[in-house]
Motif scaffolding. Structure first.
Motif, PDB file in Angstrom:
ATOM      1  N   HIS A 286       0.817  -1.226   0.000  1.00  0.00           N
ATOM      2  CA  HIS A 286       0.000   0.000   0.000  1.00  0.00           C
ATOM      3  C   HIS A 286       0.841   1.262   0.000  1.00  0.00           C
ATOM      4  O   HIS A 286       0.297   2.364   0.064  1.00  0.00           O
ATOM      5  N   LEU A 287       2.162   1.111  -0.051  1.00  0.00           N
ATOM      6  CA  LEU A 287       3.032   2.288  -0.070  1.00  0.00           C
ATOM      7  C   LEU A 287       4.010   2.208  -1.239  1.00  0.00           C
ATOM      8  O   LEU A 287       5.201   2.465  -1.088  1.00  0.00           O
ATOM      9  N   ALA A 288       3.485   1.847  -2.385  1.00  0.00           N
ATOM     10  CA  ALA A 288       4.311   1.765  -3.594  1.00  0.00           C
ATOM     11  C   ALA A 288       4.471   3.156  -4.189  1.00  0.00           C
ATOM     12  O   ALA A 288       3.993   3.446  -5.296  1.00  0.00           O
ATOM     13  N   LEU A 289       5.151   4.018  -3.442  1.00  0.00           N
ATOM     14  CA  LEU A 289       5.308   5.420  -3.843  1.00  0.00           C
ATOM     15  C   LEU A 289       6.672   5.609  -4.488  1.00  0.00           C
ATOM     16  O   LEU A 289       7.700   5.388  -3.845  1.00  0.00           O
ATOM     17  N   PRO A 290       6.726   5.995  -5.746  1.00  0.00           N
ATOM     18  CA  PRO A 290       8.008   6.157  -6.444  1.00  0.00           C
ATOM     19  C   PRO A 290       8.972   7.048  -5.677  1.00  0.00           C
ATOM     20  O   PRO A 290       8.597   8.111  -5.181  1.00  0.00           O
ATOM     21  N   GLY A 291      10.210   6.586  -5.566  1.00  0.00           N
ATOM     22  CA  GLY A 291      11.236   7.351  -4.885  1.00  0.00           C
ATOM     23  C   GLY A 291      11.372   7.027  -3.416  1.00  0.00           C
ATOM     24  O   GLY A 291      12.351   7.440  -2.777  1.00  0.00           O
ATOM     25  N   SER A 292      10.401   6.309  -2.855  1.00  0.00           N
ATOM     26  CA  SER A 292      10.473   5.982  -1.439  1.00  0.00           C
ATOM     27  C   SER A 292      11.233   4.672  -1.237  1.00  0.00           C
ATOM     28  O   SER A 292      11.532   3.940  -2.190  1.00  0.00           O
ATOM     29  N   ILE A 293      11.556   4.403   0.031  1.00  0.00           N
ATOM     30  CA  ILE A 293      12.268   3.183   0.423  1.00  0.00           C
ATOM     31  C   ILE A 293      11.379   2.410   1.373  1.00  0.00           C
ATOM     32  O   ILE A 293      10.739   2.994   2.246  1.00  0.00           O
ATOM     33  N   ASN A 294      11.323   1.094   1.211  1.00  0.00           N
ATOM     34  CA  ASN A 294      10.603   0.256   2.157  1.00  0.00           C
ATOM     35  C   ASN A 294      11.573  -0.771   2.704  1.00  0.00           C
ATOM     36  O   ASN A 294      12.139  -1.573   1.958  1.00  0.00           O
ATOM     37  N   THR A 295      11.805  -0.724   4.016  1.00  0.00           N
ATOM     38  CA  THR A 295      12.710  -1.690   4.634  1.00  0.00           C
ATOM     39  C   THR A 295      11.897  -2.698   5.418  1.00  0.00           C
ATOM     40  O   THR A 295      10.973  -2.325   6.151  1.00  0.00           O
ATOM     41  N   MET A 296      12.212  -3.971   5.253  1.00  0.00           N
ATOM     42  CA  MET A 296      11.384  -5.020   5.857  1.00  0.00           C
ATOM     43  C   MET A 296      12.233  -6.196   6.307  1.00  0.00           C
ATOM     44  O   MET A 296      13.273  -6.482   5.715  1.00  0.00           O
ATOM     45  N   PRO A 297      11.789  -6.877   7.368  1.00  0.00           N
ATOM     46  CA  PRO A 297      12.464  -8.123   7.737  1.00  0.00           C
ATOM     47  C   PRO A 297      12.237  -9.164   6.653  1.00  0.00           C
ATOM     48  O   PRO A 297      11.310  -9.041   5.834  1.00  0.00           O
ATOM     49  N   GLU A 298      13.052 -10.213   6.657  1.00  0.00           N
ATOM     50  CA  GLU A 298      12.954 -11.201   5.589  1.00  0.00           C
ATOM     51  C   GLU A 298      11.585 -11.858   5.542  1.00  0.00           C
ATOM     52  O   GLU A 298      11.084 -12.172   4.459  1.00  0.00           O
ATOM     53  N   LYS A 299      10.953 -12.086   6.679  1.00  0.00           N
ATOM     54  CA  LYS A 299       9.627 -12.716   6.689  1.00  0.00           C
ATOM     55  C   LYS A 299       8.632 -11.893   5.885  1.00  0.00           C
ATOM     56  O   LYS A 299       7.830 -12.438   5.122  1.00  0.00           O
ATOM     57  N   THR A 300       8.682 -10.576   6.042  1.00  0.00           N
ATOM     58  CA  THR A 300       7.772  -9.712   5.290  1.00  0.00           C
ATOM     59  C   THR A 300       8.157  -9.690   3.814  1.00  0.00           C
ATOM     60  O   THR A 300       7.282  -9.708   2.932  1.00  0.00           O
TER      61      THR A 300
END
Length: 368
Positions: A286-300
């Motif tokens: 839900h946060l597929a915003l161009p230019g942004s970064i999404n950091t997630m644990p491997e499970k996610t």
């Protein structure tokens, strides 16, 4: 269905792994994630290092050598964390070069003991930056009052910074201002602004968890209807604030005088869903915003690869609706500002506790 990861990357969303460990670095797992799963950066925090050092493998030989060399526990911990971050930075160096410095970053938390001491934060961040000696490493500094003073000073010295534990738009605006002030000072001191980057890290799942708890205590139908909506709505409003500030006079003047200056990017953190009633991919898809970064644990990351779907209209993306969510929250008597401040304090305390626990465990292992 790794297509979701590919689709996010195609939308210019940078995918970072929120994890690091000696075994992951040595067994090729991080390299595989970079090559196959579109991972272009790594973030760390004290809780991650606590798990890696106290539960993981690969540190035994180095710990014995540090003990024999009579390193203090604090210095030994610096050596261990800097080694992992340096090795991860080397793996990501080709990404950093390929993207012109936009990605390929590894973030290292400054000792959380110093969250409310700007001078100590500056000194520790400078020491860590010197020890690691890699151009694609950011120092993580919390957005406390003292931390924001440190952000400006570190940026003015040419040190990239990840401004972390952000929960409110007010704090985010302060973080963006601190970065711009640092860039202005760096330019006056003759630094090449092309080498200086910064990200602002918003925490999402923790925010929803805290807000939902308040909504449950209200217990009305209206309160129930807001459950799980605040963090994403707030994130989209943060994107608006980002765009507004970087379209404003101050940034336009700064970037006009120094064309190599880079805007501070938004980074979505705390993306592992805490409530099982919600999708385990919601804070990514839900946060597929161009230019942004999404950091997630491997499970996610695995969940997104397996069954993630990027909706045409992401939850919270309608800005008028997002503002209404925040207004409705206030109308119910729930103070968002109070929640955000409490979460900031709890996050700093939590990292401080994790750091103490690492030091205690490491001291015990160095005595063996």
């Amino acid at each position: 269905m790794a297509r979701a990861l590919e689709a996010l990357s195609a939308r210019e969303v940078s995918l970072y792994l929120d994890d690091i460990s000696r075994s992951r670095l040595e067994n090729g797992e991080l390299q595989r994630l970079i090559e196959e799963d579109h991972v272009v950066g790594v973030t760390t925090n004290p809780s991650i290092f606590k798990k890696a050092i106290t539960e993981g493998s690969g540190y035994e030989k180095t710990i014995r050598e540090l003990a024999r060399s009579e390193f203090s526990t604090a210095d030994a911990l610096r050596v261990l964390t800097c080694k992992d971050v340096r090795d991860a930075a080397d793996l990501l160096a080709p990404v950093h070069e390929r993207t012109g410095g936009a990605d390929g970053w590894v973030s290292l938390e400054v000792n959380p003991f110093y969250a409310n001491d700007s001078e100590a934060t500056i000194a520790e961040a400078g020491l860590l930056h010197w020890m690691i000696d890699r151009e694609n490493v950011m120092m993580k500094v919390p957005a406390t009052d003292a931390g924001l003073v440190a952000v400006t000073e570190l940026v003015s010295r040419g040190i990239p910074v990840n401004v972390t534990v952000l929960f409110s738009l007010d704090r985010y605006r302060q973080a963006a201002e601190a970065y711009m002030t640092g860039l202005e000072q760096a330019a006056r001191q003759g630094h090449d602004l092309r080498a200086i980057r910064s990200v602002a890290s918003f925490y999402l799942a923790r925010l929803d968890e805290a807000v939902d708890r308040e909504l449950d205590s209200v217990g009305t139908v209206e309160a129930t209807a807001l459950r799980g909506r605040v963090a994403l709505a707030h994130a989209h409003l943060a994107q608006d604030a980002h765009d507004e500030m970087h379209g404003g006079d101050r940034w336009q003047e700064l970037s006009g005088r120094h064309p190599g200056a880079h805007p501070q990017r938004l980074l979505w953190a705390s993306t592992a869903t805490k409530d099982e009633r919600y999708s385990d991919t919601r804070y990514v898809t839900h946060l597929a915003l161009p230019g942004s970064i999404n950091t997630m644990p491997e499970k996610t990351l695995r969940a997104v690869a397996d069954h993630g779907e990027i909706p045409e209209e992401p939850l919270g993306a309608d800005r008028a609706e997002a503002r209404k969510v925040m207004e409705d929250l206030q109308a119910l008597g729930v103070s968002f500002d109070d929640i955000a401040l409490r979460l900031e304090e709890e996050a700093v305390t939590g990292f401080d506790d994790a750091w103490h626990e690492i030091l205690e465990a490491l001291a015990s292992r160095m005595e063996d």
